[in-house]
Design a protein around this motif. Structure first.
Motif, PDB file in Angstrom:
ATOM      1  N   CYS A   1       9.250  -0.972  -1.473  1.00 32.94           N
ATOM      2  CA  CYS A   1       8.195  -1.152  -0.470  1.00 32.94           C
ATOM      3  C   CYS A   1       7.779  -2.629  -0.452  1.00 32.94           C
ATOM      4  CB  CYS A   1       6.990  -0.272  -0.802  1.00 32.94           C
ATOM      5  SG  CYS A   1       5.589  -0.612   0.297  1.00 32.94           S
TER       6      CYS A   1
ATOM      7  N   ARG B   1       5.412  -4.025   1.080  1.00 34.98           N
ATOM      8  CA  ARG B   1       3.947  -4.185   1.024  1.00 34.98           C
ATOM      9  C   ARG B   1       3.453  -4.165  -0.436  1.00 34.98           C
ATOM     10  NH1 ARG B   1      -0.090  -3.556   4.738  1.00 34.98           N
ATOM     11  NH2 ARG B   1      -2.064  -2.726   4.016  1.00 34.98           N
ATOM     12  N   CYS B   2       3.930  -3.176  -1.192  1.00 32.86           N
ATOM     13  CA  CYS B   2       3.587  -3.085  -2.617  1.00 32.86           C
ATOM     14  C   CYS B   2       3.992  -4.365  -3.337  1.00 32.86           C
ATOM     15  CB  CYS B   2       4.320  -1.910  -3.257  1.00 32.86           C
ATOM     16  SG  CYS B   2       3.252  -0.530  -3.665  1.00 32.86           S
TER      17      CYS B   2
ATOM     18  N   GLY C   1       4.094  -1.125   5.047  1.00 35.63           N
ATOM     19  CA  GLY C   1       4.526  -0.365   3.875  1.00 35.63           C
ATOM     20  C   GLY C   1       5.791   0.425   4.156  1.00 35.63           C
ATOM     21  N   ARG C   2       6.246   1.073   3.136  1.00 36.99           N
ATOM     22  CA  ARG C   2       7.454   1.890   3.215  1.00 36.99           C
ATOM     23  C   ARG C   2       7.189   3.103   4.096  1.00 36.99           C
ATOM     24  NH1 ARG C   2       8.206   5.853  -0.887  1.00 36.99           N
ATOM     25  NH2 ARG C   2       6.859   4.703  -2.280  1.00 36.99           N
TER      26      ARG C   2
ATOM     27  N   CYS D   1       5.557   6.910   3.066  1.00 36.46           N
ATOM     28  CA  CYS D   1       4.518   6.896   2.030  1.00 36.46           C
ATOM     29  C   CYS D   1       3.172   6.835   2.740  1.00 36.46           C
ATOM     30  CB  CYS D   1       4.691   5.674   1.123  1.00 36.46           C
ATOM     31  SG  CYS D   1       3.314   5.475  -0.021  1.00 36.46           S
TER      32      CYS D   1
ATOM     33  N   ASP E   1       0.153   6.841   1.284  1.00 36.28           N
ATOM     34  CA  ASP E   1      -0.971   6.419   0.434  1.00 36.28           C
ATOM     35  C   ASP E   1      -1.778   5.294   1.065  1.00 36.28           C
ATOM     36  OD1 ASP E   1      -0.322   8.330  -1.310  1.00 36.28           O
ATOM     37  OD2 ASP E   1       0.509   7.031  -2.855  1.00 36.28           O
ATOM     38  N   CYS E   2      -1.099   4.360   1.747  1.00 35.72           N
ATOM     39  CA  CYS E   2      -1.837   3.261   2.389  1.00 35.72           C
ATOM     40  C   CYS E   2      -2.750   3.808   3.479  1.00 35.72           C
ATOM     41  CB  CYS E   2      -0.872   2.232   2.968  1.00 35.72           C
ATOM     42  SG  CYS E   2      -0.466   0.956   1.773  1.00 35.72           S
TER      43      CYS E   2
END
Ligand code: SF4
Length: 237
Positions: free
Chosen positions: A20, A22-23, A217-218, A221, A223-224
């Motif tokens: 990812c 972003r991570c 992000g990926r 996912c 979570d964001c």
């Protein structure tokens, strides 16, 4: 000026299929100090214990235990330098690549083997983190040779898998007045020496780091999205 400091492990994340950006960007910008990153310390303790077992055996016997025979003829070990001293500067990427190898063993032909201990079930190439480990170990190779620690002739992962079956748990010798012991089964997984494969990763790390704001992000996912929803909620309270 070297403004980007990256660990061999972080660099390895670029090779993972579920990488990812972003991570990655957030981790680099926050110097790896992100909240909600909980990694149970017990695994690091067992890795450190495995290293002490190997070193103690070599001190006593002058060679490695039989379960490390996959590494060739081991003659001794070098205490791995602290990560503050184990690094290489890559001026073309304005980057400092750092690391902390678990083990450096000397071999009969005067070369060295760099190893990483893993407290985990051995699944060979099925280990989904294998691409990251391969990058990590090859980064250690680059750094070790740059620091003249030795000529690297082997890279390997040493898996220590807890033996927890019923029969083992019933053995009288595992019990003592202080508690009990747990055996580990060892598997050595050789890792190909391919440091040239790191070059595109250095480039990619630099490109992501240079982005003025966090990239997307990926996909897949959420979570964001959950975090955004929580922040919105917090602003309303
Ligand atoms: S998309 Fe997922 S993996 Fe990527 S930054 Fe957000 S939470 Fe992390």
């Amino acid at each position: 000026m070297t403004d980007l400091r990256i660990s061999a492990k972080n660099l390895g994340e670029l090779a993972l299929p579920d990488f990812c950006p972003r991570c990655f960007w957030l981790k680099l910008k926050a110097h790896n100090r992100l909240p909600f990153q909980i990694f149970p310390g017990i695994f690091s303790s067992i890795d450190a214990y495995t290293k002490r077992v190997v070193h103690a055996w070599i001190d006593r016997n002058g060679g490695a235990p039989v379960w490390l025979k996959g590494l060739g003829e081991v003659t001794g070990y070098i205490n791995p330098p602290h990560h503050s001293r184990f690094y290489i500067e890559l001026p073309e990427y304005e980057m400092l690549l750092t690391g902390a190898p678990d083990g450096i063993l000397t071999l009969a032909d005067r070369s060295i083997a760099i190893i990483d201990y893993k407290t985990a079930k051995y699944t060979g190439t099925q280990d989904k983190l294998m691409p990251m480990y391969m990058v990590q170990l090859n980064a250690y190779l680059l750094i070790a040779e740059h620091l003249d620690i030795g000529q690297v002739s082997k890279l390997a992962l040493v898996y220590a898998e807890p033996v927890t079956d019923k029969k083992t748990a019933a053995q009288p010798e595992i019990h003592s007045d202080e508690g009990f012991t747990m055996p580990f089964s060892i598997s050595v997984h050789p890792v190909p020496m391919e440091p040239a494969k790191l070059q595109p990763l250095f480039q990619r790390a630099r490109e992501i780091y240079n982005l003025p704001e966090a990239p997307d992000g990926r996909s897949g996912c959420d979570d964001c999205e959950r975090l955004d929803a929580l922040m919105l909620l917090a602003r309303k309270l």
